[in-house]
Design a protein around this motif. Sequence first.
Motif, PDB file in Angstrom:
ATOM      1  N   GLU A   1       0.980 -38.236  16.618  1.00 33.96           N
ATOM      2  CA  GLU A   1       0.730 -38.391  18.045  1.00 33.96           C
ATOM      3  C   GLU A   1       1.192 -38.938  19.271  1.00 33.96           C
ATOM      4  O   GLU A   1       2.269 -39.686  18.014  1.00 33.96           O
ATOM      5  CB  GLU A   1      -0.776 -38.591  18.276  1.00 33.96           C
TER       6      GLU A   1
ATOM      7  N   TYR B   1      -2.311 -30.438  23.597  1.00 31.84           N
ATOM      8  CA  TYR B   1      -2.642 -31.391  23.317  1.00 31.84           C
ATOM      9  C   TYR B   1      -3.921 -31.980  24.692  1.00 31.84           C
ATOM     10  O   TYR B   1      -4.814 -30.805  24.713  1.00 31.84           O
ATOM     11  CB  TYR B   1      -1.300 -31.991  24.874  1.00 31.84           C
TER      12      TYR B   1
ATOM     13  N   ARG C   1      -2.018 -36.682  25.751  1.00 31.40           N
ATOM     14  CA  ARG C   1      -1.711 -36.829  24.216  1.00 31.40           C
ATOM     15  C   ARG C   1      -1.633 -35.792  23.099  1.00 31.40           C
ATOM     16  O   ARG C   1      -2.503 -35.273  23.361  1.00 31.40           O
ATOM     17  CB  ARG C   1      -3.396 -37.518  23.778  1.00 31.40           C
TER      18      ARG C   1
ATOM     19  N   ARG D   1       0.026 -33.758  19.491  1.00 26.38           N
ATOM     20  CA  ARG D   1      -0.106 -33.841  18.330  1.00 26.38           C
ATOM     21  C   ARG D   1       0.901 -33.108  17.881  1.00 26.38           C
ATOM     22  O   ARG D   1       1.042 -31.692  18.114  1.00 26.38           O
ATOM     23  CB  ARG D   1      -1.730 -33.242  18.386  1.00 26.38           C
TER      24      ARG D   1
END
Lengths: 367, 227
Positions: free
Chosen positions: B159, B176, B198, B200
């Motif tokens: 991440e 995300y 965020r 990944r």
Amino acid sequence: MDKPHNALYFSRTHPASGCPCHLEVLPGGLTVSVSESSVETVPLERLSIKSGGFDYDHLILSWTTDGDERQMYVKDPIVIASLATLTAPEVSRHIARSIKDTSRARQATKMWIWLTMASLMAILVGLWAASDVLVQVAVHRIPIEWEHTLGESARQQVLMGQRVITEGPTVDAVQNMTKRLAGQLHDSPYRFRATVVRNETVNAMALPGGSVIVYTGLLKQADSPEEVAGVLAHELSHVVLRHGMESMVQSAGLMTIVMVVLGNQQGAIGALERLGIQITSLKFSRDKETAADLHGLHLLDEADISPAGMIAFFERLAKSDGMPTALLSTHPMSAERAARLKREASSLPRVSPVPLDVDWAAVKASL
Amino acid sequence: MKSEILYSGAFPMVRIELLAGESVKAESGAMVASSPTIDVDSKMEGGFLGALSRKVLSGEKFFFQTLRATRGPGEVLLAPTVPGDILIFELDGMNEYLVQKDGFLAGAEEIKIESKIQSLSRGLLGGEGFFILKITGKGPLALNSFGAIHTVTLQPDQEYIVDNSHLVAWTATTSYNIEKAAAGWIASLTSGEGFVCRFRGPGMVYIQSRNPRGFGSWVRQFLPTTE
């Protein structure tokens, strides 16, 4: 020869952007060929499957080899179909669910687009439906003084290049009639002023603020002073009902309306003034014409002038062909409108009209 | 087709050498100079409706230009509008790239560019707006950024958190989520970060070292105000 790529292969030992590879689905498992020397076989039961990708249109196959997690992104429909037929029932169910998820996600996106479009349409329709009300609100915010300023600039533009008659029986007659009609409009903030123009077109117009312009062509066409008074009553009604202002605001567009409503009136007046020239060709809606008809009829009645002249003049104008009648193009006369006028006139209390103080023979002779 | 970046840094340019008959697709207005053998052709990518949707939806240019070496080999020089880095890499035909709407500079004729709608939360809070470009196909692609471009590589399930206004592009294999920068709402807003993405892995995320919106508001304070 290299086999065509149909999937992306990820592992810790490969670049983070993934390795394009060839994936084959066989009854025993997956065969992943990253290169000719690197071929990996994965039994189907070791796979975990989920959907992913920006549009949820990829299947993500994950497994672990020697403690290293591997992932495969597949979009190729043939590979997805063969996976669905060969894998264990629970995996097939998972794939089916993934496919359903994909279509649901797509449907959600589609629905969202439709919802957005529908709300935009609804807003547009709402604005369109409310535009008359908005225009009226905007016009109400315009001070009368501005109407005078606007009307005066429009008057100057209309009279530019026209031969204005300043004295004589025609001017006296038109001013007399205007005065008699305006006398009935108590409390009106407008200053009514009539101007006669030597022009063969059958036309008369009222500008915002109270200026009335009558063409000699109209006077020639009229058979009696009551007919002229009828037209004047109709035109004065447009002023009192602020139809000219409303049409100007409508032509100037929503922005002007918004500016006027929000109080940026200096900007609006400029925009409207630039449009002043168009006031002569502004057409009023049928509703506004009817409103001016009815208001005009009552105005005639209050001034003790026979309303028959108004109806007769408009009716005759509608029947005449080949005449330069600007009045008709901006005031279309329909049978319906005439009938409505007659009906309204007959409902008025019968009082004997007081003749107009006009030397009609002298007016006709001077034309 | 051969390409190289000239004057790497804040004000770079791309030089693309085309063999006779080769062509390159570029953002409209990006051409700086070219050999006389190159013809400029404006093209509505994806047809009229596709171009219209891209213009209306993503705010990207209605036309892309195609620079074609019709009359023999030659070179073109291309540059973005904003100061910042240019990154050139090869599309492998399998990876799909999502690019924020100002990020595309040029690419091979064969690559495909579409407008994509993001979900409501990503569109509202993601910082790139509701519409982004999805670029697929095989061949070289040049992206441009505001400031320098930094590449983040993500292994499966790794991440990484990126401030949403610093995003340039990312591969579709990453997923995300938008989230608050800090645990609490007040801290998120007062920290100046607001919302972050965020990401990944697996995949690549390209970020820019400067934030155009932040720069805009910094410049605004020096502009004379009009009455």
